[in-house]
Design a protein around this motif. Structure first.
Motif, PDB file in Angstrom:
ATOM      1  N   ALA A  65       0.823  -1.219   0.000  1.00 31.20           N
ATOM      2  CA  ALA A  65       0.000   0.000   0.000  1.00 31.20           C
ATOM      3  C   ALA A  65       0.853   1.265   0.000  1.00 31.20           C
ATOM      4  O   ALA A  65       0.494   2.271   0.623  1.00 31.20           O
ATOM      5  CB  ALA A  65      -0.962  -0.001   1.193  1.00 31.20           C
ATOM      6  N   GLU A  66       1.966   1.230  -0.734  1.00 25.87           N
ATOM      7  CA  GLU A  66       2.892   2.361  -0.702  1.00 25.87           C
ATOM      8  C   GLU A  66       2.230   3.673  -1.101  1.00 25.87           C
ATOM      9  O   GLU A  66       2.450   4.713  -0.456  1.00 25.87           O
ATOM     10  CB  GLU A  66       4.089   2.100  -1.610  1.00 25.87           C
ATOM     11  CG  GLU A  66       5.071   3.254  -1.637  1.00 25.87           C
ATOM     12  CD  GLU A  66       6.306   2.984  -2.466  1.00 25.87           C
ATOM     13  OE1 GLU A  66       7.096   3.926  -2.671  1.00 25.87           O
ATOM     14  OE2 GLU A  66       6.497   1.839  -2.908  1.00 25.87           O
ATOM     15  N   ASP A  67       1.445   3.671  -2.155  1.00 20.70           N
ATOM     16  CA  ASP A  67       0.814   4.919  -2.596  1.00 20.70           C
ATOM     17  C   ASP A  67      -0.095   5.490  -1.512  1.00 20.70           C
ATOM     18  O   ASP A  67      -0.114   6.711  -1.268  1.00 20.70           O
ATOM     19  CB  ASP A  67       0.009   4.689  -3.878  1.00 20.70           C
ATOM     20  CG  ASP A  67       0.896   4.409  -5.081  1.00 20.70           C
ATOM     21  OD1 ASP A  67       2.098   4.695  -5.002  1.00 20.70           O
ATOM     22  OD2 ASP A  67       0.367   3.905  -6.091  1.00 20.70           O
ATOM     23  N   ALA A  68      -0.835   4.618  -0.835  1.00 22.92           N
ATOM     24  CA  ALA A  68      -1.733   5.077   0.226  1.00 22.92           C
ATOM     25  C   ALA A  68      -0.942   5.604   1.420  1.00 22.92           C
ATOM     26  O   ALA A  68      -1.344   6.583   2.058  1.00 22.92           O
ATOM     27  CB  ALA A  68      -2.648   3.938   0.663  1.00 22.92           C
ATOM     28  N   ARG A  70       2.096   6.974   1.311  1.00 25.92           N
ATOM     29  CA  ARG A  70       2.666   8.275   0.923  1.00 25.92           C
ATOM     30  C   ARG A  70       1.603   9.370   0.966  1.00 25.92           C
ATOM     31  O   ARG A  70       1.887  10.521   1.336  1.00 25.92           O
ATOM     32  CB  ARG A  70       3.282   8.182  -0.465  1.00 25.92           C
ATOM     33  CG  ARG A  70       4.590   7.397  -0.526  1.00 25.92           C
ATOM     34  CD  ARG A  70       5.110   7.310  -1.959  1.00 25.92           C
ATOM     35  NE  ARG A  70       6.358   6.577  -2.069  1.00 25.92           N
ATOM     36  CZ  ARG A  70       7.576   7.132  -2.004  1.00 25.92           C
ATOM     37  NH1 ARG A  70       7.686   8.434  -1.824  1.00 25.92           N
ATOM     38  NH2 ARG A  70       8.663   6.388  -2.129  1.00 25.92           N
ATOM     39  N   ALA A  71       0.369   9.011   0.591  1.00 26.22           N
ATOM     40  CA  ALA A  71      -0.703  10.003   0.546  1.00 26.22           C
ATOM     41  C   ALA A  71      -1.288  10.298   1.922  1.00 26.22           C
ATOM     42  O   ALA A  71      -1.707  11.430   2.194  1.00 26.22           O
ATOM     43  CB  ALA A  71      -1.812   9.530  -0.391  1.00 26.22           C
ATOM     44  N   SER A  82      11.360   3.108  -1.601  1.00 25.39           N
ATOM     45  CA  SER A  82      10.494   2.063  -2.167  1.00 25.39           C
ATOM     46  C   SER A  82      11.188   0.706  -2.148  1.00 25.39           C
ATOM     47  O   SER A  82      12.369   0.601  -2.486  1.00 25.39           O
ATOM     48  CB  SER A  82      10.120   2.402  -3.612  1.00 25.39           C
ATOM     49  OG  SER A  82       9.352   3.571  -3.673  1.00 25.39           O
TER      50      SER A  82
END
Length: 215
Positions: A65-68, A70-71, A82
């Motif tokens: 869930a890297e994008d979540a 970061r957001a 990453s």
């Protein structure tokens, strides 16, 4: 014999391993678990332990869930790293994190796992002081004398730690060999932290009380 030292603040690097996918938690990324009274993401709280102890720089390894993450997580003051190979286990995150620290001037790094909600700045600072005040190249937090996390790795040990980091094995082999030689510094942290980790749904209760007793 393992040496024991006291507490002090230290500016060595911080490395937070926060890429896990929470397999035993039904696939909930550990970094995003709500923690503390305001429900902020666990990764944010753990990064705060490193920053609060004076570690610099602080690198945070992300994967699931890297994008979540970061957001949704406030990671100001940290460098997000990453790890596209996060599903292979924690070892890949340690390798990615140490590689990201190579270009920095850091002489040592405190390695913290994201799922230890009862480890705060005081315990991290003691580990950092093992290098700056005690001269230790390898150190580990101890709880009533039992070795645990976080750990400190001097730069000269990074290649060996990375080489042995496979699957879910992190720096375990390097630390075990050092302990056998009497070259591992144990830093007692049981009075300011606890080794509890969040692995299963039953462990989620630990997050409700996270950081309430931070020293």
């Amino acid at each position: 014999m393992n040496r024991k030292i006291g507490a002090a603040e230290s500016p060595v690097a911080g490395l937070l391993l926060a890429a896990g996918g929470g397999r035993r938690l039904g696939g909930r990324a550990k970094a995003l678990l709500p923690a503390g009274p305001d429900g902020r993401p666990l990764v944010e709280r753990a990064a705060g332990a490193l920053l609060g102890a004076g570690c610099a720089p602080v690198h945070v390894v992300l994967g699931a869930a890297e994008d979540a993450v970061r957001a949704g997580a406030r990671l100001s003051g940290c460098v997000a790293v990453s790890n596209p190979d996060w599903e292979s286990g924690m070892g890949s995150s340690l390798r990615a994190g140490l590689a990201s620290l190579e270009p920095t001037p850091a002489a040592a790094a405190v390695v913290l796992l994201v799922d230890q909600p009862h480890v705060g700045p005081a315990a991290v600072a003691r580990l950092a002081a093992a290098y700056t005040a005690g001269g230790a190249g390898l150190a580990a937090a101890a709880y009533d004398g039992v070795r645990g996390h976080p750990v400190l790795l001097g730069r000269r040990h990074w290649p060996g730690a990375a080489a042995g980091a496979t699957g879910d094995r992190g720096a375990r082999d390097v630390l075990a060999r050092a302990a056998d030689r009497g070259e591992l510094t144990l830093v007692e942290c049981g009075d300011v932290a606890a080794p509890d980790d969040v692995d299963t749904p039953a462990d989620l209760a630990l997050l409700d009380e996270a950081w309430a007793g931070w020293h």
